[in-house]
Design a protein around this motif. Sequence first.
Motif, PDB file in Angstrom:
ATOM      1  N   ALA A  11      -7.389 -11.584 -20.007  1.00  0.00           N
ATOM      2  CA  ALA A  11      -6.537 -12.350 -19.103  1.00  0.00           C
ATOM      3  C   ALA A  11      -6.383 -11.537 -17.818  1.00  0.00           C
ATOM      4  CB  ALA A  11      -5.177 -12.614 -19.731  1.00  0.00           C
ATOM      5  N   VAL A  12      -6.589 -12.191 -16.678  1.00  0.00           N
ATOM      6  CA  VAL A  12      -6.629 -11.476 -15.392  1.00  0.00           C
ATOM      7  C   VAL A  12      -5.818 -12.242 -14.348  1.00  0.00           C
ATOM      8  CG1 VAL A  12      -8.106 -10.510 -13.589  1.00  0.00           C
ATOM      9  CG2 VAL A  12      -8.972 -10.700 -15.935  1.00  0.00           C
ATOM     10  N   VAL A  13      -5.060 -11.498 -13.540  1.00  0.00           N
ATOM     11  CA  VAL A  13      -4.410 -12.065 -12.362  1.00  0.00           C
ATOM     12  C   VAL A  13      -4.840 -11.226 -11.161  1.00  0.00           C
ATOM     13  CG1 VAL A  13      -2.228 -12.441 -11.174  1.00  0.00           C
ATOM     14  CG2 VAL A  13      -2.442 -13.049 -13.585  1.00  0.00           C
ATOM     15  N   GLN A  14      -5.233 -11.893 -10.084  1.00  0.00           N
ATOM     16  CA  GLN A  14      -5.676 -11.182  -8.878  1.00  0.00           C
ATOM     17  C   GLN A  14      -4.941 -11.706  -7.651  1.00  0.00           C
ATOM     18  OE1 GLN A  14      -9.876 -11.409  -7.914  1.00  0.00           O
ATOM     19  NE2 GLN A  14      -9.712  -9.768  -6.414  1.00  0.00           N
ATOM     20  N   TYR A  15      -4.375 -10.763  -6.887  1.00  0.00           N
ATOM     21  CA  TYR A  15      -3.734 -11.055  -5.609  1.00  0.00           C
ATOM     22  C   TYR A  15      -4.636 -10.497  -4.508  1.00  0.00           C
ATOM     23  CZ  TYR A  15       0.482 -11.699  -8.470  1.00  0.00           C
ATOM     24  OH  TYR A  15       1.395 -12.118  -9.419  1.00  0.00           O
ATOM     25  N   SER A  16      -5.229 -11.384  -3.700  1.00  0.00           N
ATOM     26  CA  SER A  16      -6.087 -10.949  -2.591  1.00  0.00           C
ATOM     27  C   SER A  16      -5.256 -10.894  -1.312  1.00  0.00           C
ATOM     28  CB  SER A  16      -7.259 -11.918  -2.407  1.00  0.00           C
ATOM     29  OG  SER A  16      -8.058 -11.968  -3.573  1.00  0.00           O
ATOM     30  N   PHE A  17      -5.312  -9.766  -0.617  1.00  0.00           N
ATOM     31  CA  PHE A  17      -4.476  -9.543   0.550  1.00  0.00           C
ATOM     32  C   PHE A  17      -5.039 -10.250   1.782  1.00  0.00           C
ATOM     33  CE2 PHE A  17      -3.847  -5.151  -1.551  1.00  0.00           C
ATOM     34  CZ  PHE A  17      -2.944  -5.692  -2.466  1.00  0.00           C
ATOM     35  N   SER A  18      -4.128 -10.663   2.664  1.00  0.00           N
ATOM     36  CA  SER A  18      -4.541 -11.290   3.925  1.00  0.00           C
ATOM     37  C   SER A  18      -5.206 -10.270   4.844  1.00  0.00           C
ATOM     38  CB  SER A  18      -3.329 -11.908   4.627  1.00  0.00           C
ATOM     39  OG  SER A  18      -2.714 -12.900   3.821  1.00  0.00           O
ATOM     40  N   ASP A  19      -4.726  -9.030   4.800  1.00  0.00           N
ATOM     41  CA  ASP A  19      -5.282  -7.952   5.627  1.00  0.00           C
ATOM     42  C   ASP A  19      -5.501  -6.715   4.759  1.00  0.00           C
ATOM     43  OD1 ASP A  19      -5.069  -9.250   8.332  1.00  0.00           O
ATOM     44  OD2 ASP A  19      -2.941  -9.245   7.776  1.00  0.00           O
ATOM     45  N   ASN A  20      -6.535  -5.955   5.077  1.00  0.00           N
ATOM     46  CA  ASN A  20      -6.834  -4.753   4.301  1.00  0.00           C
ATOM     47  C   ASN A  20      -5.768  -3.677   4.511  1.00  0.00           C
ATOM     48  OD1 ASN A  20      -9.119  -5.992   3.428  1.00  0.00           O
ATOM     49  ND2 ASN A  20     -10.555  -4.589   4.397  1.00  0.00           N
ATOM     50  N   LEU A  21      -5.510  -2.934   3.432  1.00  0.00           N
ATOM     51  CA  LEU A  21      -4.621  -1.787   3.504  1.00  0.00           C
ATOM     52  C   LEU A  21      -5.410  -0.542   3.878  1.00  0.00           C
ATOM     53  CD1 LEU A  21      -2.585  -2.305   0.195  1.00  0.00           C
ATOM     54  CD2 LEU A  21      -1.902  -2.966   2.506  1.00  0.00           C
ATOM     55  N   ASP A  22      -4.719   0.457   4.365  1.00  0.00           N
ATOM     56  CA  ASP A  22      -5.339   1.755   4.599  1.00  0.00           C
ATOM     57  C   ASP A  22      -5.563   2.436   3.250  1.00  0.00           C
ATOM     58  OD1 ASP A  22      -5.468   4.715   5.102  1.00  0.00           O
ATOM     59  OD2 ASP A  22      -5.277   4.042   7.180  1.00  0.00           O
ATOM     60  N   ILE A  23      -6.704   3.056   3.059  1.00  0.00           N
ATOM     61  CA  ILE A  23      -7.016   3.713   1.791  1.00  0.00           C
ATOM     62  C   ILE A  23      -6.002   4.818   1.472  1.00  0.00           C
ATOM     63  CG2 ILE A  23      -8.621   5.327   2.844  1.00  0.00           C
ATOM     64  CD1 ILE A  23      -8.802   3.743  -0.697  1.00  0.00           C
ATOM     65  N   LYS A  24      -5.405   5.422   2.495  1.00  0.00           N
ATOM     66  CA  LYS A  24      -4.403   6.455   2.268  1.00  0.00           C
ATOM     67  C   LYS A  24      -3.160   5.870   1.615  1.00  0.00           C
ATOM     68  CE  LYS A  24      -5.870   9.421   6.115  1.00  0.00           C
ATOM     69  NZ  LYS A  24      -5.454  10.028   7.420  1.00  0.00           N
ATOM     70  N   VAL A  25      -2.794   4.662   2.008  1.00  0.00           N
ATOM     71  CA  VAL A  25      -1.649   3.968   1.405  1.00  0.00           C
ATOM     72  C   VAL A  25      -1.951   3.648  -0.058  1.00  0.00           C
ATOM     73  CG1 VAL A  25      -0.254   1.858   1.464  1.00  0.00           C
ATOM     74  CG2 VAL A  25      -0.892   3.002   3.603  1.00  0.00           C
ATOM     75  N   VAL A  26      -3.163   3.169  -0.311  1.00  0.00           N
ATOM     76  CA  VAL A  26      -3.587   2.851  -1.679  1.00  0.00           C
ATOM     77  C   VAL A  26      -3.600   4.103  -2.544  1.00  0.00           C
ATOM     78  CG1 VAL A  26      -5.528   2.021  -3.071  1.00  0.00           C
ATOM     79  CG2 VAL A  26      -4.936   0.860  -0.938  1.00  0.00           C
ATOM     80  N   SER A  27      -4.125   5.198  -2.013  1.00  0.00           N
ATOM     81  CA  SER A  27      -4.207   6.451  -2.764  1.00  0.00           C
ATOM     82  C   SER A  27      -2.825   6.978  -3.124  1.00  0.00           C
ATOM     83  CB  SER A  27      -4.974   7.487  -1.949  1.00  0.00           C
ATOM     84  OG  SER A  27      -5.091   8.700  -2.649  1.00  0.00           O
ATOM     85  N   SER A  28      -1.907   6.954  -2.177  1.00  0.00           N
ATOM     86  CA  SER A  28      -0.550   7.433  -2.433  1.00  0.00           C
ATOM     87  C   SER A  28       0.151   6.572  -3.477  1.00  0.00           C
ATOM     88  CB  SER A  28       0.266   7.432  -1.133  1.00  0.00           C
ATOM     89  OG  SER A  28      -0.275   8.322  -0.187  1.00  0.00           O
ATOM     90  N   ALA A  29      -0.050   5.260  -3.398  1.00  0.00           N
ATOM     91  CA  ALA A  29       0.568   4.352  -4.364  1.00  0.00           C
ATOM     92  C   ALA A  29       0.045   4.612  -5.774  1.00  0.00           C
ATOM     93  CB  ALA A  29       0.307   2.906  -3.953  1.00  0.00           C
ATOM     94  N   CYS A  30      -1.261   4.809  -5.896  1.00  0.00           N
ATOM     95  CA  CYS A  30      -1.855   5.037  -7.219  1.00  0.00           C
ATOM     96  C   CYS A  30      -1.423   6.369  -7.814  1.00  0.00           C
ATOM     97  CB  CYS A  30      -3.372   4.947  -7.138  1.00  0.00           C
ATOM     98  SG  CYS A  30      -3.975   3.252  -6.878  1.00  0.00           S
ATOM     99  N   ASP A  31      -1.171   7.352  -6.986  1.00  0.00           N
ATOM    100  CA  ASP A  31      -0.656   8.630  -7.482  1.00  0.00           C
ATOM    101  C   ASP A  31       0.676   8.436  -8.197  1.00  0.00           C
ATOM    102  OD1 ASP A  31      -2.806  10.064  -6.552  1.00  0.00           O
ATOM    103  OD2 ASP A  31      -1.824  10.730  -4.705  1.00  0.00           O
ATOM    104  N   VAL A  32       1.524   7.570  -7.641  1.00  0.00           N
ATOM    105  CA  VAL A  32       2.823   7.288  -8.258  1.00  0.00           C
ATOM    106  C   VAL A  32       2.665   6.404  -9.495  1.00  0.00           C
ATOM    107  CG1 VAL A  32       5.103   6.258  -7.897  1.00  0.00           C
ATOM    108  CG2 VAL A  32       3.988   7.504  -6.030  1.00  0.00           C
ATOM    109  N   LEU A  33       1.815   5.402  -9.413  1.00  0.00           N
ATOM    110  CA  LEU A  33       1.611   4.472 -10.531  1.00  0.00           C
ATOM    111  C   LEU A  33       1.025   5.159 -11.758  1.00  0.00           C
ATOM    112  CD1 LEU A  33       0.157   1.421  -8.555  1.00  0.00           C
ATOM    113  CD2 LEU A  33       2.404   1.547  -9.638  1.00  0.00           C
TER     114      LEU A  33
END
Length: 245
Positions: A11-33
């Motif tokens: 089972a999969v849910v996908q949210y596609s963003f209207s605009d791309n995020l900065d990879i630095k923002v993604v990296s920092s978020a994943c460190d916390v997650l």
Amino acid sequence: MQYVAPPIIEAVVQYSFSDNLDIKVVSSACDVLMDHFASKTDRRSVSSTIDLQTAQVKSDVQHIGFELVNGDGNRILILDTNSVVLSQKGTYSGWGDFVSWIDAELTNIITLIGDVSVSRLGVRFVNRLDVPLQDNLGRFEDFVTVYPRDFSFGGTNVTRFIVSFSREIPETNHGFNITCGTVESPAPASLGILLDIDAFAVFLDGRPMSNLSETLAELREVKNKVFEESITDAAREKFGVRKNA
């Protein structure tokens, strides 16, 4: 309709963003997650171009995100610069449990990256039906309604097939993709039938990620209707209908 043993394998849910995020923002978020996941894997995209005059190939590798997997390997979170995907594999414990997990993860993600605008929401369920072989043939038409039409040349026995199509639902922003085909079955003397249903909604002007619970429920209903249209009573009997459903 609810089943005792639904054939859901993912089972999969996908949210596609209207605009791309900065990879630095993604990296920092994943460190916390990562505090409630067991492993983290980089995700990269590779594009290649060929110079026709020199025959040289140039490749461009970009870091686009991370895949996080829990200790049991059955829950996966993929956060890329352009989307977030939440996937549950293996035993499906019901929509309520699945959505509770999604809500908890989205709360964390929104806190870390902001309430980003979403251009597409998808609800995808992958099902596998294992049907018995008779004379090395699986009578898939007894269990699903999506299969190739009769073909006069070459006999009437179809041993392998794949059918795929998409539809947009009139007067809504909803649609669905469906793929049905034969696959290998882990069960002895059986044929696997894969039924992959992706219900989706498109938002031309974007929607806040925190404001999509109602749409998520609507897409679940679309997915359920497509599923019921795609199977027969023999399949329902195989899954077992819950009497109190």
